[in-house]
Design an enzyme around this catalytic site. Structure first.
Site, short mmCIF file in Angstrom:
data_model
loop_
_atom_site.label_atom_id
_atom_site.label_comp_id
_atom_site.label_asym_id
_atom_site.label_seq_id
_atom_site.Cartn_x
_atom_site.Cartn_y
_atom_site.Cartn_z
CE LYS A 1 53.04 62.38 31.48
NZ LYS A 1 54.31 61.58 31.52
CD GLU B 1 49.59 70.68 30.37
OE1 GLU B 1 48.35 70.82 30.32
OE2 GLU B 1 50.14 69.81 31.08
CB SER C 1 56.54 55.92 35.62
OG SER C 1 57.82 56.28 35.12
C1 LIG Z 1 55.42 61.97 32.22
C2 LIG Z 1 56.19 60.86 32.78
C3 LIG Z 1 56.75 60.92 34.08
C4 LIG Z 1 56.71 62.16 34.93
O1 LIG Z 1 55.45 62.60 35.30
P1 LIG Z 1 54.90 62.44 36.78
O2 LIG Z 1 53.69 63.28 36.79
O3 LIG Z 1 55.96 62.92 37.71
O4 LIG Z 1 54.61 61.00 36.99
C5 LIG Z 1 57.40 59.81 34.58
N1 LIG Z 1 57.52 58.68 33.85
C6 LIG Z 1 57.01 58.58 32.60
C7 LIG Z 1 57.19 57.31 31.86
C8 LIG Z 1 56.33 59.67 32.02
O5 LIG Z 1 55.84 59.55 30.79
#
Ligand SMILES: *Cc1c(COP(=O)(O)O)cnc(C)c1O
Length: 393
Positions: free
Chosen positions: A89, A111, A377
């Site tokens: 993020k 938000e 992610s």
């Molecule tokens: C917020 C988040 C997501 C989901 O958000 P996307 O916009 O779909 O990437 C996925 N993995 C993690 C670790 C997150 O913090």
């Protein structure tokens, strides 16, 4: 068919900017300036230097040997979990805060649902010495106390949204209301590839550093830039869009998007938008969303807060619509098992969002000679309580 955004912010049938007239000036200012600013040498220099020295990029592309042996393919993990603040993020919030500064803004609003985007926003506001207000549903504030305190330690003000279900969509409505009242000095940082044009494309471009790096790293390791498959989880879709971006139009690369099936697709408690959703307008763009017969948004459910969203970014709705993306939905239970499995196989405790992408490896058909890049992610530190409650390890 080429995957790209048109001038009005549409990917095929999806996207656009469906906004109240009062918001028009804010959106126009952004739309008319973001590309020019992003493409300037000055911007690029600052963005890349912060990505390197503050976020810790490039993140490694790690060959997961034991996982590869288990599943019978060459599996690489793109380690977004090693980014500062624990997930991808921050790539987006760094980009947007520099942009806000160049637009002369003094104050940031955002938000947040579970608080991950709120923390990434509060972090870059501290970094740049900008005022930061984060809107969060009152129910979410109760559920996600550690993230509320993280934002406060970083100097942000966290304001509860007390309308409706007191969750993410109410926080978003509150942030939009505030933006309408303070257009001149305030920038609104949206956290995924959602919202009115130009947000989805802008956020995707900030996150596209992920696939830019994958190409270079794979070239070094495998002698070619393109894997056979890229797998990523999708909440709003920003980490997936970043991992897919430079592969959208590389036909030989399969793009695998993984949504949350919650307790099961037909259980009434899921977030499997492409399977259950119908076209509609959510947060300013036309996309697929889970809704009742008369168009009321259905409350989503996923064990992972980041995938708990009733819609999906318009680019993903388009990838689904034209068949460029292959969509899977993974249940809470299978994601938890996959998270524990990765911990044991590779010594990496993943975020539960990322664990959905891991679980999909069991479902997707591939050849043993295939190279798979899986976008990890985020890391699992924030999910410790969920892991503990789940048990079974
Ligand atoms: C917020 C988040 C997501 C989901 O958000 P996307 O916009 O779909 O990437 C996925 N993995 C993690 C670790 C997150 O913090």
């Amino acid at each position: 068919m080429k995957i790209e955004v048109d001038k009005k912010g549409f990917y095929g049938k999806f996207g656009g900017a469906y906004i109240p007239e009062m918001l028009q000036p804010n959106i126009e200012e952004l739309r008319d300036n973001y590309e020019k600013i992003m493409e300037s040498e000055e911007f690029k220099k600052e963005f890349h230097s912060l990505l390197q020295d503050y976020v810790g990029r490039p993140t490694p592309l790690y060959y997961a040997k034991r996982m590869s042996e288990k599943y019978g393919a060459k599996i690489y993990l793109k380690r977004e979990d090693l980014c500062h603040t624990g997930a991808h993020k921050i790539n987006n919030t760094i980009g947007q805060i520099i942009l806000a500064k160049k637009l002369g803004k003094k104050r940031i609003i955002a938000e947040t649902g579970a608080g991950q985007h709120g923390v990434a926003t509060a972090t870059v506001c501290a970094l740049m010495g900008m005022d930061c207000t984060v809107y969060m549903g009152a129910v979410d504030m109760e559920r996600q106390k550690p993230n509320v305190e993280r934002m406060r330690i970083l100097g942000a003000e966290v304001v509860p949204a007390n309308s409706g279900s007191k969750t993410l969509k109410d926080a978003t409505n509150e942030a939009l209301r505030q933006w309408i009242s303070n257009p001149v000095d305030t920038h609104y940082i949206i956290g995924s590839v959602v919202g009115p044009h130009p947000y989805p494309e802008m956020v995707a471009r900030f996150q596209s550093v992920i696939s830019e790096e994958i190409k270079k790293q794979l070239k070094e390791k495998e002698g070619k830039e393109n894997p056979d498959l890229v797998i990523a989880c999708v909440g709003g879709g920003s980490n997936a869009a970043g991992a897919f971006y430079h592969y959208y139009n590389e036909e030989s690369v399969r793009l695998i998007a993984v949504e949350a099936a919650g307790l099961g697709i037909s259980s009434g408690k899921s977030a499997a938008t492409t399977i259950l959703g119908k076209p509609g307008v959510l947060h300013g763009s036309k996309t697929l969303l889970m809704q009742t017969e008369d168009g009321q948004v259905v409350e989503p459910h996923s064990i992972s807060a980041g995938l708990d969203y009733p819609g999906i970014g318009p680019v993903h709705a388009h990838l689904f619509d034209v068949g460029r993306g292959e969509f899977f939905a993974v249940k809470d239970e299978d994601a938890m098992k996959a998270g524990i499995e990765l911990s044991r196989l590779e010594g990496i405790i993943p975020a539960i969002e990322s664990a959905h992408a891991l679980a999909a490896v069991k479902e997707v058909k591939f050849k043993s000679s295939d190279i798979i890049v899986l976008n990890l992610s985020g890391r699992g530190d924030k999910d410790l309580e969920t892991y503990i409650k789940w048990g079974g390890y």
